[in-house]
Structures are given as structure tokens and as C-alpha cells.
Design a protein around this motif. Sequence first.
Motif: not given
Length: 188
Positions: A10, A184, A140-141, A187, A157-161, A138, A143
Motif C-alpha cells: 500500500e 496518507q 477511494s476508487g 486527509p 485502502r483508498g481514501g482522500r489524502y 482521491d 485499488r
Amino acid sequence: MRTRQSRRWEIYLLSLALAVGAAGCGTEPEAANRPLTGRAAAPATHSAEAEKEAEKAALAAYSGYLDASRAASARSDPSHPALARFLADPLLTRVRMAILDAKEHGAMRTGKLVSDPTVVSVDLTARPPTVEIQDCLDASGYRLVYAKDRKAVPGTRGGRYLATATAARFPDGRWLINGGAAHQDQPC
């Protein structure tokens, strides 16, 4: 142990999504892969227009970097030719190593990474001239999945950072992304 490896993947691979490092053996002559230094680096003064041109070129290099790293990651190809068009060391090498590591573990990146970069500083008098970029990625999509069955790699994991990158102007006039980091823990 599996979670530890997943975390390592990751960290490596999310760094692809922004500034995470590297250069390497490109097809360009060696001198073209080093930033400008000395008197040729930048004129003594620069105009607002020159700064705007530098911003535009740096953001284009950054966008090219993200596109190239996504394409290389999706194909598990650390030698993807687009990487050397937009990246320079040390970021180029770090990106290539992250892709290679994922490939060796049977993983690849898939999905969409959304970027919203802004220029935070331009220094045309620096040696080499540089542009600092900040981005809210972003992921989050976007992977990390096993190439064989497209199942998500556990622990990723994804997410916004927040992500940061540095573009430098090289002797051939190109702006290349040669440094950066994915934050990461920050955020946005």
C-alpha cells in the motif's frame, strides 16, 4: 505477516499515485536527466509570465506522471516508456520499484485516481528551477488487486489524502517530477 506485506504494498503503490520517488535508466542521454545547475539554471530575474509558464509546464508534467504511473501500474510494467517522459530520479526509480514489487507479488492497480493539484510555489532562481505542487488525491476508487482474480489485496485502502510533488526544469527544457510524497495521514 500478510498484513505487514499488504501495508508495504500500500505504501509503495499509493506513492505511485503521487510523489513517491524515482528515476532510473531512461532512454534519454545522461545530461538530460539531471536538473539545470549553475548560471544556465535560470535567468537572474523572471516575470510573472515566466512563472505562469513554469506552473503550466509543471502541472502538465504532474498530470502526465499520474497518467503514466496509472498505466504502468495497470500493466504491471515498471519499464513503461511514459514513466521516463514525466519522471526523473529519485522519483522515477521509486515508482518503478513499487510497480516491480507489486508485480512480483502478483498485484496491480485498477480503478480511478482523482487528482486536484495546485501550485504552491515557483522558484525560477533556484538551481535547478523548481515548482512545488500540492494535491488532494482521491484514491477511494483506486485499488490494489491481485492480477489473477482481481480480488482486493487485504489491508489496502483508498481514501482522500494530501500529496506533494516537486517539478524541476532539466537542461533540455523539460519539466519533470523528481520528488514527492503521499501523506496518507493527512486527509483533505
